[in-house]
Design an enzyme around this catalytic site. Structure first.
Site, PDB file in Angstrom:
ATOM      1  N   ARG A  37      11.577  -6.645   4.885  1.00 29.70           N
ATOM      2  CA  ARG A  37      11.537  -5.244   4.450  1.00 29.70           C
ATOM      3  C   ARG A  37      12.205  -4.299   5.449  1.00 29.70           C
ATOM      4  O   ARG A  37      12.304  -4.578   6.632  1.00 29.70           O
ATOM      5  CB  ARG A  37      10.110  -4.780   4.170  1.00 29.70           C
ATOM      6  CG  ARG A  37       9.326  -4.366   5.388  1.00 29.70           C
ATOM      7  CD  ARG A  37       7.981  -3.760   5.006  1.00 29.70           C
ATOM      8  NE  ARG A  37       7.124  -3.646   6.159  1.00 29.70           N
ATOM      9  CZ  ARG A  37       5.855  -3.257   6.103  1.00 29.70           C
ATOM     10  NH1 ARG A  37       5.304  -2.974   4.935  1.00 29.70           N
ATOM     11  NH2 ARG A  37       5.139  -3.169   7.200  1.00 29.70           N
TER      12      ARG A  37
ATOM     13  N   LYS B 106       0.840  -1.215   0.000  1.00 24.53           N
ATOM     14  CA  LYS B 106       0.000   0.000   0.000  1.00 24.53           C
ATOM     15  C   LYS B 106       0.869   1.258   0.000  1.00 24.53           C
ATOM     16  O   LYS B 106       0.648   2.179  -0.778  1.00 24.53           O
ATOM     17  CB  LYS B 106      -0.902   0.064   1.257  1.00 24.53           C
ATOM     18  CG  LYS B 106      -1.895  -1.033   1.407  1.00 24.53           C
ATOM     19  CD  LYS B 106      -2.831  -0.769   2.588  1.00 24.53           C
ATOM     20  CE  LYS B 106      -2.150  -0.744   3.945  1.00 24.53           C
ATOM     21  NZ  LYS B 106      -1.546  -2.017   4.360  1.00 24.53           N
TER      22      LYS B 106
ATOM     23  N   ARG C 122      -9.679   1.375   8.706  1.00 29.18           N
ATOM     24  CA  ARG C 122      -9.379  -0.026   9.009  1.00 29.18           C
ATOM     25  C   ARG C 122     -10.561  -0.708   9.673  1.00 29.18           C
ATOM     26  O   ARG C 122     -10.509  -1.910   9.916  1.00 29.18           O
ATOM     27  CB  ARG C 122      -8.178  -0.088   9.956  1.00 29.18           C
ATOM     28  CG  ARG C 122      -6.836  -0.324   9.280  1.00 29.18           C
ATOM     29  CD  ARG C 122      -5.781  -0.265  10.353  1.00 29.18           C
ATOM     30  NE  ARG C 122      -4.594  -1.011  10.082  1.00 29.18           N
ATOM     31  CZ  ARG C 122      -3.476  -0.500   9.604  1.00 29.18           C
ATOM     32  NH1 ARG C 122      -3.421   0.772   9.248  1.00 29.18           N
ATOM     33  NH2 ARG C 122      -2.399  -1.241   9.476  1.00 29.18           N
TER      34      ARG C 122
ATOM     35  N   ARG D  13      11.150  -1.868  10.916  1.00 29.46           N
ATOM     36  CA  ARG D  13      10.079  -1.326  11.743  1.00 29.46           C
ATOM     37  C   ARG D  13       9.964  -2.141  13.019  1.00 29.46           C
ATOM     38  O   ARG D  13      10.099  -3.363  12.989  1.00 29.46           O
ATOM     39  CB  ARG D  13       8.757  -1.392  10.974  1.00 29.46           C
ATOM     40  CG  ARG D  13       8.367  -0.091  10.340  1.00 29.46           C
ATOM     41  CD  ARG D  13       7.161  -0.229   9.487  1.00 29.46           C
ATOM     42  NE  ARG D  13       5.971  -0.708  10.184  1.00 29.46           N
ATOM     43  CZ  ARG D  13       4.755  -0.664   9.681  1.00 29.46           C
ATOM     44  NH1 ARG D  13       4.569  -0.148   8.481  1.00 29.46           N
ATOM     45  NH2 ARG D  13       3.718  -1.108  10.347  1.00 29.46           N
TER      46      ARG D  13
ATOM     47  N   ARG E 202      -0.892  -8.651  13.396  1.00 34.62           N
ATOM     48  CA  ARG E 202      -1.401  -7.592  12.506  1.00 34.62           C
ATOM     49  C   ARG E 202      -2.227  -8.200  11.371  1.00 34.62           C
ATOM     50  O   ARG E 202      -3.237  -7.634  10.956  1.00 34.62           O
ATOM     51  CB  ARG E 202      -0.236  -6.756  11.968  1.00 34.62           C
ATOM     52  CG  ARG E 202       0.324  -5.826  13.043  1.00 34.62           C
ATOM     53  CD  ARG E 202       1.719  -5.322  12.725  1.00 34.62           C
ATOM     54  NE  ARG E 202       1.794  -4.606  11.490  1.00 34.62           N
ATOM     55  CZ  ARG E 202       2.892  -4.538  10.722  1.00 34.62           C
ATOM     56  NH1 ARG E 202       3.986  -5.170  11.078  1.00 34.62           N
ATOM     57  NH2 ARG E 202       2.878  -3.842   9.628  1.00 34.62           N
TER      58      ARG E 202
HETATM   59  P1  AMP Z   1       0.577   0.571   9.220  1.00 35.96           P
HETATM   60  O1  AMP Z   1       1.831   1.360   9.046  1.00 35.96           O
HETATM   61  O2  AMP Z   1      -0.546   1.065   8.374  1.00 35.96           O
HETATM   62  O3  AMP Z   1       0.800  -0.915   9.099  1.00 35.96           O
HETATM   63  O4  AMP Z   1       0.089   0.846  10.732  1.00 35.96           O
HETATM   64  C1  AMP Z   1       0.911   0.478  11.828  1.00 35.96           C
HETATM   65  C2  AMP Z   1       0.057   0.368  13.063  1.00 35.96           C
HETATM   66  O5  AMP Z   1      -0.549   1.626  13.380  1.00 35.96           O
HETATM   67  C3  AMP Z   1      -1.089  -0.619  12.976  1.00 35.96           C
HETATM   68  O6  AMP Z   1      -0.679  -1.949  13.246  1.00 35.96           O
HETATM   69  C4  AMP Z   1      -2.035  -0.069  14.039  1.00 35.96           C
HETATM   70  O7  AMP Z   1      -1.599  -0.407  15.336  1.00 35.96           O
HETATM   71  C5  AMP Z   1      -1.862   1.450  13.893  1.00 35.96           C
HETATM   72  N1  AMP Z   1      -2.808   2.027  12.928  1.00 35.96           N
HETATM   73  C6  AMP Z   1      -2.511   2.601  11.725  1.00 35.96           C
HETATM   74  N2  AMP Z   1      -3.621   3.017  11.101  1.00 35.96           N
HETATM   75  C7  AMP Z   1      -4.650   2.710  11.908  1.00 35.96           C
HETATM   76  C8  AMP Z   1      -6.066   2.858  11.796  1.00 35.96           C
HETATM   77  N3  AMP Z   1      -6.635   3.402  10.702  1.00 35.96           N
HETATM   78  N4  AMP Z   1      -6.838   2.423  12.843  1.00 35.96           N
HETATM   79  C9  AMP Z   1      -6.290   1.874  13.929  1.00 35.96           C
HETATM   80  N5  AMP Z   1      -4.960   1.684  14.098  1.00 35.96           N
HETATM   81  C10 AMP Z   1      -4.136   2.090  13.083  1.00 35.96           C
END
Ligand code: AMP
Length: 233
Positions: free
Chosen positions: A144, A32, A107, A173, A184
């Site tokens: 990654r 994404k 989400r 990360r 996740r």
């Molecule tokens: P990502 O970088 O999109 O994988 O997000 C990393 C983490 O941030 C996720 O595993 C969640 O803990 C939190 N997070 C990011 N976006 C959201 C969202 N829209 N709603 C809830 N938690 C989020």
């Protein structure tokens, strides 16, 4: 892909005639961020990653960062009200007026309902679901690295030493560890997959197969957006 007669992306060479309001859905590691960054750069619209915003808040030890740190560390979801407030503020910035690419938001179905209210009157919302097999995803995420400066993912072979966009270092990360990755993915299946089904009945919903070379995905991704918004690709 051609749009209907008169359907145009650019009106005067700078501003899109149709706002490019785009949501990108997909499992963690489906690409994404990579696709959103690429499309955002070429179409001059901001990539808005809630994950990057939260990681920045954690890095800067802000009150928000301190509140959400443990949630990210265990691969859970930050509460809807907090995330919606963050996105509401970001979408009100002038650079999002011509469109935006939301990466990692919404989400949950309540977040999607809130987004509908936020974009009411701003034009069509294209929803792109970047689809991948979860088993391929685990391998991909574990290998990654992301830029600690701007969050961009290193997809080069061999891996780059420094980020070409901001000069930052590439690091792993904190939540790209096997147990957290599996959590996740489970969180996505439980909360976000129902959202994909919820969006799938909309006319501007498109699925893009993400398990193929990056340039091919980028081409299909741009074509899907053009098709969904009836613009030229
Ligand atoms: P990502 O970088 O999109 O994988 O997000 C990393 C983490 O941030 C996720 O595993 C969640 O803990 C939190 N997070 C990011 N976006 C959201 C969202 N829209 N709603 C809830 N938690 C989020």
């Amino acid at each position: 892909m051609d749009g209907p007669a008169g359907g145009q992306r650019e009106s005067d060479g700078t501003a899109p005639a149709v706002p490019l309001n785009i949501v990108v859905l997909g499992l963690p590691g489906a690409g994404k961020g990579t696709q959103a960054a690429l499309y955002g750069r070429t179409h001059r619209i901001p990539q808005i990653s809630t994950g990057d915003m939260l990681r920045q808040a954690i890095a800067h030890r802000t009150p928000l960062g301190r509140t959400v740190e443990a949630v990210l560390a265990r691969g859970g979801l930050v509460d809807d009200a907090t995330i919606v407030a963050l996105v509401q503020e970001r979408l009100a910035q002038p650079d999002a007026a011509r469109g935006f690419l939301l990466d990692g938001f919404p989400r949950t179905i309540p977040q999607a309902e809130a987004l509908d209210r936020l974009v009411d009157g701003r034009g069509t919302l294209a929803v792109i679901s970047l689809e991948m097999d979860p088993e391929v995803i685990v391998e991909r995420i574990l290998s990654r690295r992301v830029c600690e400066g701007c969050g961009q993912t290193d997809v080069g072979t061999p891996p780059a030493d420094f980020c070409a966009s901001c000069g930052g270092n590439f690091v792993k990360r904190a939540d790209d560890q096997i147990d957290v990755v599996r959590q996740r993915i489970q969180t996505y299946v439980d909360h976000t997959q129902p959202l994909v089904d919820w969006y799938s009945a909309r006319p501007a919903f498109r699925r893009v197969h993400g398990d193929r070379p990056m340039a091919e995905v980028a081409h299909a991704f741009a074509a899907a957006i053009a098709d969904a918004l009836h613009i030229q690709g």
